[in-house]
Design a protein around this motif. Sequence first.
Motif, PDB file in Angstrom:
ATOM      1  N   ARG A  96      58.152 -42.479 -92.978  1.00 45.28           N
ATOM      2  CA  ARG A  96      56.957 -43.000 -92.401  1.00 45.28           C
ATOM      3  C   ARG A  96      56.957 -42.970 -90.934  1.00 45.28           C
ATOM      4  N   ARG A  97      58.142 -43.800 -90.470  1.00 48.41           N
ATOM      5  CA  ARG A  97      58.274 -43.962 -89.249  1.00 48.41           C
ATOM      6  C   ARG A  97      58.645 -42.701 -88.372  1.00 48.41           C
ATOM      7  N   PHE A  98      59.552 -41.941 -89.081  1.00 47.81           N
ATOM      8  CA  PHE A  98      59.978 -40.536 -88.173  1.00 47.81           C
ATOM      9  C   PHE A  98      58.550 -39.417 -88.286  1.00 47.81           C
ATOM     10  N   ALA A  99      57.838 -39.418 -89.358  1.00 47.92           N
ATOM     11  CA  ALA A  99      56.741 -38.731 -89.241  1.00 47.92           C
ATOM     12  C   ALA A  99      55.680 -38.978 -88.251  1.00 47.92           C
ATOM     13  N   SER A 100      55.607 -40.330 -87.938  1.00 50.94           N
ATOM     14  CA  SER A 100      54.627 -40.834 -87.034  1.00 50.94           C
ATOM     15  C   SER A 100      55.342 -40.518 -85.844  1.00 50.94           C
ATOM     16  N   LEU A 101      56.602 -40.605 -85.544  1.00 53.51           N
ATOM     17  CA  LEU A 101      57.227 -40.463 -84.124  1.00 53.51           C
ATOM     18  C   LEU A 101      57.006 -38.793 -83.871  1.00 53.51           C
ATOM     19  N   ASP A 102      57.088 -37.896 -85.189  1.00 52.16           N
ATOM     20  CA  ASP A 102      57.026 -36.653 -84.784  1.00 52.16           C
ATOM     21  C   ASP A 102      55.448 -36.325 -84.381  1.00 52.16           C
ATOM     22  N   ILE A 103      54.451 -36.924 -84.835  1.00 54.93           N
ATOM     23  CA  ILE A 103      53.183 -36.781 -84.226  1.00 54.93           C
ATOM     24  C   ILE A 103      52.886 -37.464 -82.659  1.00 54.93           C
ATOM     25  N   ILE A 104      53.557 -38.564 -82.568  1.00 50.83           N
ATOM     26  CA  ILE A 104      53.391 -38.974 -81.376  1.00 50.83           C
ATOM     27  C   ILE A 104      54.032 -38.090 -80.185  1.00 50.83           C
ATOM     28  N   SER A 105      55.282 -37.335 -80.499  1.00 49.09           N
ATOM     29  CA  SER A 105      56.168 -36.603 -79.608  1.00 49.09           C
ATOM     30  C   SER A 105      55.463 -35.044 -79.798  1.00 49.09           C
ATOM     31  N   HIS A 106      54.471 -34.788 -80.817  1.00 48.78           N
ATOM     32  CA  HIS A 106      53.930 -33.355 -80.700  1.00 48.78           C
ATOM     33  C   HIS A 106      54.961 -32.405 -81.330  1.00 48.78           C
ATOM     34  N   GLY A 107      55.608 -32.874 -82.096  1.00 48.50           N
ATOM     35  CA  GLY A 107      56.699 -32.011 -82.943  1.00 48.50           C
ATOM     36  C   GLY A 107      58.286 -31.981 -82.207  1.00 48.50           C
ATOM     37  N   ARG A 108      58.445 -33.156 -81.583  1.00 45.07           N
ATOM     38  CA  ARG A 108      59.833 -33.108 -80.917  1.00 45.07           C
ATOM     39  C   ARG A 108      60.788 -34.010 -81.402  1.00 45.07           C
ATOM     40  N   ALA A 109      60.276 -34.647 -82.681  1.00 45.43           N
ATOM     41  CA  ALA A 109      61.386 -35.756 -83.228  1.00 45.43           C
ATOM     42  C   ALA A 109      62.418 -35.282 -84.404  1.00 45.43           C
ATOM     43  N   GLY A 110      63.535 -35.887 -84.442  1.00 41.40           N
ATOM     44  CA  GLY A 110      64.538 -35.790 -85.244  1.00 41.40           C
ATOM     45  C   GLY A 110      65.103 -37.027 -85.967  1.00 41.40           C
ATOM     46  N   TRP A 111      65.607 -37.015 -86.761  1.00 45.27           N
ATOM     47  CA  TRP A 111      66.535 -38.252 -87.400  1.00 45.27           C
ATOM     48  C   TRP A 111      67.914 -37.922 -87.786  1.00 45.27           C
TER      49      TRP A 111
ATOM     50  N   ARG B  25      32.577 -40.066 -90.284  1.00 44.49           N
ATOM     51  CA  ARG B  25      31.626 -39.161 -90.282  1.00 44.49           C
ATOM     52  C   ARG B  25      30.462 -39.318 -89.153  1.00 44.49           C
ATOM     53  N   HIS B  26      30.668 -40.386 -88.434  1.00 42.17           N
ATOM     54  CA  HIS B  26      29.378 -40.705 -87.313  1.00 42.17           C
ATOM     55  C   HIS B  26      29.841 -39.266 -86.148  1.00 42.17           C
ATOM     56  N   PRO B  27      28.895 -39.040 -85.799  1.00 39.87           N
ATOM     57  CA  PRO B  27      28.915 -37.675 -84.942  1.00 39.87           C
ATOM     58  C   PRO B  27      29.731 -37.899 -83.433  1.00 39.87           C
ATOM     59  N   GLN B  28      29.910 -39.374 -83.029  1.00 40.80           N
ATOM     60  CA  GLN B  28      30.440 -39.743 -81.964  1.00 40.80           C
ATOM     61  C   GLN B  28      31.991 -40.136 -82.236  1.00 40.80           C
ATOM     62  N   ALA B  29      32.150 -40.244 -83.526  1.00 38.84           N
ATOM     63  CA  ALA B  29      33.565 -40.869 -83.937  1.00 38.84           C
ATOM     64  C   ALA B  29      34.735 -39.781 -83.587  1.00 38.84           C
ATOM     65  N   HIS B  30      35.878 -40.071 -83.040  1.00 41.77           N
ATOM     66  CA  HIS B  30      36.842 -39.099 -82.981  1.00 41.77           C
ATOM     67  C   HIS B  30      37.512 -38.888 -84.233  1.00 41.77           C
ATOM     68  N   VAL B  31      37.199 -38.024 -84.624  1.00 39.91           N
ATOM     69  CA  VAL B  31      37.620 -37.858 -86.222  1.00 39.91           C
ATOM     70  C   VAL B  31      39.245 -37.650 -86.314  1.00 39.91           C
ATOM     71  N   LYS B  32      39.940 -36.955 -85.366  1.00 37.97           N
ATOM     72  CA  LYS B  32      41.294 -36.616 -85.469  1.00 37.97           C
ATOM     73  C   LYS B  32      42.157 -38.086 -84.788  1.00 37.97           C
ATOM     74  N   ALA B  33      41.586 -39.168 -84.907  1.00 35.29           N
ATOM     75  CA  ALA B  33      42.253 -40.285 -84.379  1.00 35.29           C
ATOM     76  C   ALA B  33      43.630 -40.469 -84.891  1.00 35.29           C
ATOM     77  N   GLY B  34      43.875 -39.920 -86.015  1.00 33.10           N
ATOM     78  CA  GLY B  34      45.208 -40.410 -86.880  1.00 33.10           C
ATOM     79  C   GLY B  34      46.177 -39.569 -86.602  1.00 33.10           C
ATOM     80  N   VAL B  35      45.947 -38.328 -85.891  1.00 35.29           N
ATOM     81  CA  VAL B  35      47.080 -37.416 -85.358  1.00 35.29           C
ATOM     82  C   VAL B  35      46.768 -37.228 -84.004  1.00 35.29           C
ATOM     83  N   ASP B  36      46.111 -38.131 -82.954  1.00 36.58           N
ATOM     84  CA  ASP B  36      45.979 -38.106 -81.671  1.00 36.58           C
ATOM     85  C   ASP B  36      46.599 -39.206 -80.920  1.00 36.58           C
ATOM     86  N   ILE B  37      47.747 -39.108 -80.421  1.00 36.56           N
ATOM     87  CA  ILE B  37      48.460 -39.974 -79.541  1.00 36.56           C
ATOM     88  C   ILE B  37      47.360 -40.622 -78.312  1.00 36.56           C
TER      89      ILE B  37
END
Lengths: 333, 423
Positions: A96-111, B25-37
């Motif tokens: 989970r930690r590394f999967a998260s790091l990979d998203i934070i780095s936009h695909g630049r992480a390695g373990w 589902r709210h129109p103004q919520a950022h739906v991609k929050a979980g993948v957007d640092i």
Amino acid sequence: MHLAVSLAQGEAPSGVQADAGLDFSLLARFVQKAEAAGLDMVLLADSAPVAGGDAWSRQVPFEATTLLAALATVTSRIGLVAAASTVAHQPYNLARRFASLDIISHGRAGWNATMVPDPREAANFSRPEGFSRDDFRRRAEEFIGIVQGLWRGWDADALLFDKSGGRFFDPEKMHLLDHKGEFFSVRGPLNVARSPQDTPVLVMSGLSEHDMEIAARFADVILLDEPLDAKADDLKRRALGFGRSPGEIKVLMNVAPGAETAAGPDVIADRLEEPFRSKSCDGFNILMPPVLSVLDDFVGLVLPELRRRGLLRSDYPGATLRSHLGLAGEEEQ
Amino acid sequence: MTAHRRQMKLGAFLWATGHHIAAWRHPQAHVKAGVDIDHYIRLARTAEAAKFDMLFCEDAAGVREADVNIASQTSRSIGFEPISLLAALAVQTSHIGLVSTASTSHNEPYGLARTFLSLDHLSGGRAGWNLVTSASHIEAANFGATGLRPHADRYERAREFAEIVTGLWHGKLDGASGSGHDGQCFSVRDPLDLPRSPQGAPVMVQAGASDVGRDLAARTADVVFTAAQTFEEAKAFYGDLKGRLAAYGRGPDDIKIMPGVAPVVAETESEAREKYEELQELIPDDVGVALLSSYLSISDLSRYPIDGPLPELPASEGMQSRQALVIEQSRRDNLSIRQLARHFAGARGHWRIVGTPAQIADELEARFEGGAADGFNVMPSYFPGELDAFAALVVPELQRRGLFRTEYEGRTSREHLGLKRPA
Ligand SMILES: Cc1cc2nc3c(=O)[nH]c(=O)nc-3n(C[C@H](O)[C@H](O)[C@H](O)COP(=O)(O)O)c2cc1C
């Protein structure tokens, strides 16, 4: 030729002035320079209490995965690989930690999964009796398999983000792992989305003869000490046995050019060119202390020479670590 | 503005697309929050500009819902692992505290102590750990085949875990000098291989409100995060916990009690109500009932008539305090399962206020001055809009009343929170 730098544990080469106080900004500058030079990746060692040693790692006041996250926000191209041990973590947490790091780095992480058991580490993780070499290996193998399985728990197109239809993801594209093994039992799935580079890059190092099978099965990058001709061949042959193509594994040779810098860039370039041309490795992992002047010398003197010889690309071919390493799927290369 | 007036502490509780279950589902919520640092970096900067004490992240080492069909109708199954998230935010901010939840049931103390200390160094003394014991079967199944350990066992482990972590942070655990730890659940030999924390030790936060939970908090916590619906509940909890401190040689100011609050704010009351209703309309019934079930630690609430009352429930091995809170609310307001589910979907049992900036400030002030809270953990219903709204509308109102800071007191979390630096 692929090039990585490792922030090496060990003494500074004699005559090199250590930078005062290894704080984050110094490390950030170090990695930014490595990025400007186009290196594939930086490897971050994780410090562990080394008996009596005054290792460089002791001066890095950071644990490697947290350091990686911080570095990811101040760089944009270079790959970032953190060491983390299979003793200090549970596979679910580490995946989970590394999967998260990979998203934070936009695909630049390695373990970097090191295969050297540290009895001292075990004693800090409620295993005062340690592990036998064989238990350690079987446990590590199971551990790595779980981590990679968890990394694949969500299909790349699983997330729908469909606000009006009320479906955030496609239930068909989320997969339980349901692993029940000798050492671990893990249901899954991971609660982190699929990696932007498919999965974080798995680097393996510290391999004994017996570990080659595990490395051939799981690793994307293997770090070996020299001499290594036979080993590199052997690894790639074994990979075939696991249904992988030899190109799916990159073998990098650990080198510490330290003292040779004085001998001139030619000597160092020769030393890197020879094993690379003879195909005994795909590139090098340069061990260096986290000292800016050492990196400056390498980048300013040796890299131009390698480029002159046509051994090194001049820019990043894509956005992810896999693409730097030539490990990405077709769409990204 | 009075110079030395006691001021409230505020946490910005970050969670996925928002705290309301249907936020995504709210129109103004950022739906991609979980993948957007970048989204999180923006939220962190908003909270820091508003002088929040801390960013606060919940955690679960597993998906939240057992049923994939329910899960797929929420945004809660994917997101950032919070420690790596906060490490990234540490170098993109300069003052705000960074608190992450982590479980004593699914970690080892040496590794966790070390990771939080690293976060503390990266942030210059702004890290905090929210200790939880984890009450989810799904999480437990990611860490072995034996299932969720009983409540009492989890707290026994948590007590030992906390003792080791604080021992390591305070430099009081050193195997080399013969004082390593060899206990019931854990053994640790060495001191940490990182320098001492810039703030003495990371801040210890705790969430868990049962009797044993409160005792553990009284013994170890600097900040307590809690859930309460009514003023009376909040005040009773506040009094009880502060009353337990003396037994551990601590004073009432040594602990800051910060209940969760889920505000829905707009310039006018009718706008605020509309905003809330708009969110409530987006909750699918099965999702609401599943969420309610999980807070009641019961798997199959859906087999009872949705417009009927809550059935009698067996005592729980899960979240005892939250179960009690839900049952209490259902009796008090005589609510059906559907009504209760919709009520809880908005804030998961936390206090919700819908209104204008002045109304919300009034309510917060009443609990703060009335001995029911030292501050609040603010739970915006969707991101980024509702955090922006709180920062732009409510914070200035609190500042005008002298109830909240206009500048940070220092650089570390302990300085903002007014907590002693450990010796
Ligand atoms: C306000 C509050 C917030 C909590 N947040 C989390 C959380 O983020 N993750 C988690 O696993 N448990 C969380 N918990 C659960 C507690 O850690 C604990 O496992 C549970 O409440 C059972 O303990 P109790 O009966 O003492 O409350 C929270 C509990 C409370 C009261």
